[in-house]
Scaffold this active site. Structure first.
Site, PDB file in Angstrom:
ATOM      1  N   SER A 182       0.923  -1.257  -0.071  1.00  0.00           N
ATOM      2  CA  SER A 182       0.307  -0.063   0.282  1.00  0.00           C
ATOM      3  C   SER A 182       0.725   1.446  -0.235  1.00  0.00           C
ATOM      4  O   SER A 182       0.270   2.775  -0.241  1.00  0.00           O
ATOM      5  CB  SER A 182      -0.791  -0.038   1.453  1.00  0.00           C
ATOM      6  OG  SER A 182      -0.244  -0.106   3.017  1.00  0.00           O
ATOM      7  N   ASP A 200       2.759  -1.464  11.502  1.00  0.00           N
ATOM      8  CA  ASP A 200       4.170  -1.925  12.166  1.00  0.00           C
ATOM      9  C   ASP A 200       4.668  -0.280  12.567  1.00  0.00           C
ATOM     10  O   ASP A 200       4.853   0.750  12.327  1.00  0.00           O
ATOM     11  CB  ASP A 200       5.367  -2.518  11.101  1.00  0.00           C
ATOM     12  CG  ASP A 200       4.138  -4.273  10.308  1.00  0.00           C
ATOM     13  OD1 ASP A 200       3.791  -4.371  10.862  1.00  0.00           O
ATOM     14  OD2 ASP A 200       4.703  -4.156   9.377  1.00  0.00           O
ATOM     15  N   GLU A 208      -4.083  -8.374  15.525  1.00  0.00           N
ATOM     16  CA  GLU A 208      -3.578  -7.167  16.831  1.00  0.00           C
ATOM     17  C   GLU A 208      -4.221  -7.088  18.018  1.00  0.00           C
ATOM     18  O   GLU A 208      -4.091  -6.375  19.137  1.00  0.00           O
ATOM     19  CB  GLU A 208      -2.725  -6.454  16.095  1.00  0.00           C
ATOM     20  CG  GLU A 208      -1.472  -6.772  16.126  1.00  0.00           C
ATOM     21  CD  GLU A 208      -0.012  -6.448  16.083  1.00  0.00           C
ATOM     22  OE1 GLU A 208      -0.533  -7.857  15.853  1.00  0.00           O
ATOM     23  OE2 GLU A 208       0.502  -6.358  17.016  1.00  0.00           O
TER      24      GLU A 208
END
Ligand code: SAM
Length: 224
Positions: A98, A120, A200
């Site tokens: 992306s 991240d 997550e």
């Protein structure tokens, strides 16, 4: 690595019917770095008329999400008691980096929501250019978002939260949108999913970590 990826030349070059068989169109929600797909799978039944797309760079993870969506569609079709027959037709995924060519996927002013959930962190300073929020990328995000569209960010890493917030605040086409205002506008179910529907997000909950939310609205005319 993404050297084996090929990219569409423009949104017109994408076979949207392959992604949304029952009503082909360009997406309205995009989940960047969608991981295992928890957000979109939570949102799809809540917004059955809104096409939504996940982008994920990892081969196996994007394949997993594709299989997961196919299974949900098949279950809905076979078992109308579990979900309406057309359920999950509005959710799809592409394997993509992306950070490259977002406007090749999403037409100008087409998105009403853009999600960056637990991206991240890239802790080291020399890695900051790999972060998913940067001035260059914000110009692309502003281009693909509709005026009034919302960028949702959440992370358990405070330094990354401050980084994303500072860059969005500094960018003239975004203004902060408080959680309170978004809930008053009826976006509570979206915020609830942002906090806790992703893999997550659930992991952070299990570890009793903090979650830092920052949302911004794409405004019509740049602040000067
Ligand atoms: N958003 C998901 C969640 O909340 O569970 C996944 C979070 S995970 C920490 C970050 C994800 O972003 C990983 O699945 C990773 O492969 C993906 N990712 C990292 N860089 C990317 C890029 N440039 N394009 C697409 N996906 C990317």
């Amino acid at each position: 690595s993404d050297h084996a990826l090929s990219y569409p030349l423009s949104p017109d070059a994408i076979d949207w019917a392959a992604l949304y068989p029952t009503s082909p169109s360009t997406p309205e929600f995009a989940d960047v770095g969608c991981g295992f797909g928890g957000l979109l799978i939570a949102l799809a039944p809540l917004f059955p008329d809104t096409p939504m797309l996940g982008m994920e760079i990892r081969v196996q993870v994007s394949q997993y999400v594709q299989d997961r969506i196919a299974a949900l569609r098949a279950t809905a079709a076979a078992n109308p008691q579990s979900a309406p027959p057309g359920a999950y037709q509005n959710v799809s995924i592409v394997r993509a980096n992306s950070m490259k060519f977002m406007p090749n996927y999403f037409p100008k002013h087409s998105l009403s929501a853009l999600f960056f959930l637990f991206p991240d962190p890239h802790f080291k300073a020399r890695k900051h250019k790999a972060r998913i929020i940067s001035p260059t990328l914000l110009a692309e995000y502003a281009y693909i978002l509709k005026p009034g569209g919302i960028v949702y960010t959440i992370t358990d890493v405070r330094d990354l939260h401050e980084w994303m917030k500072a860059h969005l605040e500094a960018f003239p086409l975004f203004e902060p949108a408080s959680e309170e205002d978004l809930r008053a506008e009826g976006k509570g179910p979206i915020l609830d999913a942002v906090y806790s529907s992703t893999e997550e997000g659930k992991k952070v909950e299990r570890n009793q970590g903090d979650k830092w939310l920052a949302c911004f609205r794409r405004i019509e005319v740049a602040r000067i």
